[in-house]
Scaffold this active site. Structure first.
Site, PDB file in Angstrom:
ATOM      1  N   TYR A  58      -0.520 -22.994  21.544  1.00 54.62           N
ATOM      2  CA  TYR A  58      -1.996 -23.215  20.483  1.00 54.62           C
ATOM      3  C   TYR A  58      -0.881 -23.918  19.176  1.00 54.62           C
ATOM      4  O   TYR A  58      -0.905 -24.739  18.209  1.00 54.62           O
ATOM      5  CB  TYR A  58      -2.779 -22.828  20.472  1.00 54.62           C
ATOM      6  N   MET A  73      -5.576 -16.403  25.072  1.00 48.69           N
ATOM      7  CA  MET A  73      -5.169 -17.981  24.887  1.00 48.69           C
ATOM      8  C   MET A  73      -3.432 -17.521  25.062  1.00 48.69           C
ATOM      9  O   MET A  73      -2.693 -18.427  24.870  1.00 48.69           O
ATOM     10  CB  MET A  73      -4.687 -18.216  22.646  1.00 48.69           C
TER      11      MET A  73
HETATM   12  N1  HPA Z   1     -11.160 -15.500  22.962  1.00 49.80           N
HETATM   13  C1  HPA Z   1      -9.637 -15.973  22.666  1.00 49.80           C
HETATM   14  N2  HPA Z   1      -9.034 -14.941  22.624  1.00 49.80           N
HETATM   15  C2  HPA Z   1      -8.481 -14.013  22.186  1.00 49.80           C
HETATM   16  C3  HPA Z   1     -10.170 -13.026  21.992  1.00 49.80           C
HETATM   17  C4  HPA Z   1     -11.031 -14.093  22.081  1.00 49.80           C
HETATM   18  O1  HPA Z   1     -12.691 -13.561  21.595  1.00 49.80           O
HETATM   19  N3  HPA Z   1     -10.036 -11.989  21.454  1.00 49.80           N
HETATM   20  C5  HPA Z   1      -8.017 -12.092  21.599  1.00 49.80           C
HETATM   21  N4  HPA Z   1      -7.364 -13.366  21.466  1.00 49.80           N
END
Ligand code: HPA
Length: 273
Positions: free
Chosen positions: A86, A212
């Protein structure tokens, strides 16, 4: 796109100008684990900026350096800070640091991350050993000409997370009385957190935690013949399961809070590898 292998060779030359250390285990530190370096008997440190062609992270809380040294008797290279898709890097750049550690000699990749918990019963601050993954929501890091020097064009993914390494982590978790879930990690691109509907989709597709990072790194490592294991810190319940809106600060705070236990588990596990 450039020649990926030549770029890796130039990066490896930058590293070898500084250290001839040959790691066995490559450890990627996720949120909250930034100071794991303190656990390592250090032999060398190389800032990512010093490595030709290396992608450098822009996320607050992610430092950028390789630490070389020993966890117990095991030679490790540790990534203090990773880059994410990202941030705008190509998938090839995102996995470049992983491939570089492979070329340094690492045989085992130990991945850690912060993730949103989906599995019923999970709480913020829990840990989950990754036993499988769903990476098909993000582009494969292997798209483009195959890097034949690293691995096959069509690598098998039937056991991304190594069963023997899983047994080592399981044993360490029992011996150190650090309970750990087991489950499937699903990578989405981010940087936005998921909507409740997307979390419902992830659950339907079989995910126990969502994040992610990580799954693309595991694919690149598997392609290059590494044995892989991973632990997620469940820093929050995923959106819609948690009644509160999510923030990066919350993710970091929870990850920081439980980091000492996770460090203990990582150290015990690596020492047995
Ligand atoms: N979603 C995506 N990535 C993340 C999350 C989440 O809730 N918490 C930590 N990384």
């Amino acid at each position: 796109m450039g020649n990926v292998y030549e770029k890796l060779q130039r990066a490896l030359a930058s590293v070898r100008e500084r250290t001839d250390f040959v790691p066995k285990v490559a450890l990627v530190l996720g949120s909250g684990l930034g100071d794991y370096g303190e656990e390592i008997k250090k032999e060398a440190v190389i800032d990512y900026h010093e490595i030709e062609g290396f992608p450098v992270s822009t996320v607050p809380g992610h430092k950028g350096r390789y630490i070389f040294g020993y966890v117990g008797k095991v030679p490790v290279v540790c990534m203090q800070g990773r880059v994410h898709y990202y941030e705008g890097y190509s998938m090839q750049d995102v996995v470049m640091p992983i491939r570089l550690m492979r070329l340094m000699g690492a045989e085992i990749l130990f991945l850690t991350n912060a993730a949103g918990g989906i599995k019923q019963g999970m709480h913020a601050g829990d840990f989950m050993m990754i036993t499988g993954q769903i990476a098909s929501m993000v582009p494969s890091p292997l798209i483009g000409p195959n890097v034949d020097e690293l691995g096959l064009r069509f690598p098998d993914m039937s056991e991304v997370y190594d069963k023997k390494l899983q047994a080592i982590i399981r044993k360490a978790s029992v011996e150190h009385e650090i309970p750990i879930w087991e489950g499937t990690y699903m990578q989405l691109t981010g940087p936005n957190f998921e909507s409740p509907q997307e979390v419902a989709m992830c659950r339907t597709l079989g995910a126990d935690a969502v994040g992610m990072s990580t799954a693309c790194e595991a694919i690149a490592a598997k392609h290059a013949g590494m044995r892989i294991c991973g632990i997620s810190c469940i820093s929050n319940l995923a959106c819609g399961i948690s009644p509160e809106p999510l923030t990066h600060e919350e993710v970091q705070q929870t990850a920081d809070l439980v980091a000492p236990r996770l460090k203990e588990l990582i150290t015990a596990s690596i020492s047995a590898m």
